[in-house]
Scaffold this motif. Structure first.
Motif, short mmCIF file in Angstrom:
data_model
loop_
_atom_site.label_atom_id
_atom_site.label_comp_id
_atom_site.label_asym_id
_atom_site.label_seq_id
_atom_site.Cartn_x
_atom_site.Cartn_y
_atom_site.Cartn_z
N ALA A 49 27.86 42.31 39.78
CA ALA A 49 28.66 41.11 40.01
C ALA A 49 29.64 40.89 38.86
CB ALA A 49 27.74 39.89 40.17
N PHE A 50 29.20 41.08 37.63
CA PHE A 50 30.10 40.91 36.50
C PHE A 50 31.18 41.98 36.48
CE2 PHE A 50 27.05 37.89 34.78
CZ PHE A 50 27.91 36.96 34.21
N TRP A 51 30.84 43.20 36.91
CA TRP A 51 31.86 44.25 36.98
C TRP A 51 32.89 43.94 38.07
CZ3 TRP A 51 27.66 48.53 36.66
CH2 TRP A 51 27.27 48.67 35.32
N LEU A 52 32.44 43.34 39.17
CA LEU A 52 33.40 42.91 40.20
C LEU A 52 34.32 41.82 39.67
CD1 LEU A 52 31.31 42.81 43.50
CD2 LEU A 52 33.28 44.26 43.01
N LEU A 53 33.76 40.89 38.91
CA LEU A 53 34.58 39.83 38.32
C LEU A 53 35.58 40.40 37.32
CD1 LEU A 53 31.89 37.05 37.85
CD2 LEU A 53 33.80 37.04 39.46
N GLY A 54 35.16 41.40 36.54
CA GLY A 54 36.08 42.06 35.61
C GLY A 54 37.18 42.80 36.34
N LEU A 55 36.83 43.49 37.42
CA LEU A 55 37.85 44.17 38.22
C LEU A 55 38.82 43.18 38.82
CD1 LEU A 55 38.86 46.81 39.56
CD2 LEU A 55 37.27 46.31 41.43
N ASN A 56 38.32 42.06 39.30
CA ASN A 56 39.17 41.02 39.86
C ASN A 56 40.16 40.51 38.82
OD1 ASN A 56 40.05 39.01 41.75
ND2 ASN A 56 38.80 37.54 40.64
N GLN A 57 39.67 40.23 37.62
CA GLN A 57 40.54 39.71 36.56
C GLN A 57 41.58 40.74 36.15
OE1 GLN A 57 40.35 36.55 35.42
NE2 GLN A 57 42.18 36.94 34.22
#
Length: 86
Positions: free
Chosen positions: A40-48
């Motif tokens: 989930a945190f990697w998805l948030l990083g990719l989104n940012q």
């Protein structure tokens, strides 16, 4: 390069590092909740990162918003599954 780009990069790095911490916790305990948090945190990083690189003016109307939705849905589902098991 503006200050906003610099701060967005720092936020992206923070998300990716948080994912690595949760991956480290998962490797020690093999608890699926930690692995879900890492992804989930990697998805948030990719989104940012993608928001910074694409210069989308209104992020709520872009398809990239679905990455954030997927990250939070992953967290909600994993917490619900963890609570059902115990």
């Amino acid at each position: 390069m503006t200050l906003l780009d610099f701060l967005s990069g720092a936020i992206t790095m923070g998300f990716l590092v948080a994912g690595l911490f949760f991956l480290r916790f998962w490797s020690g305990t093999r608890e699926g909740l930690f692995l879900a948090f890492a992804f989930a945190f990697w998805l948030l990083g990719l989104n940012q990162a993608l928001l910074t690189l694409t210069d989308i003016p209104v992020e709520e109307r872009s398809p990239l918003y679905l990455l954030r939705l997927a990250a939070f849905a992953l967290i909600l589902v994993s917490v619900a599954m963890k609570n059902r098991r115990t």
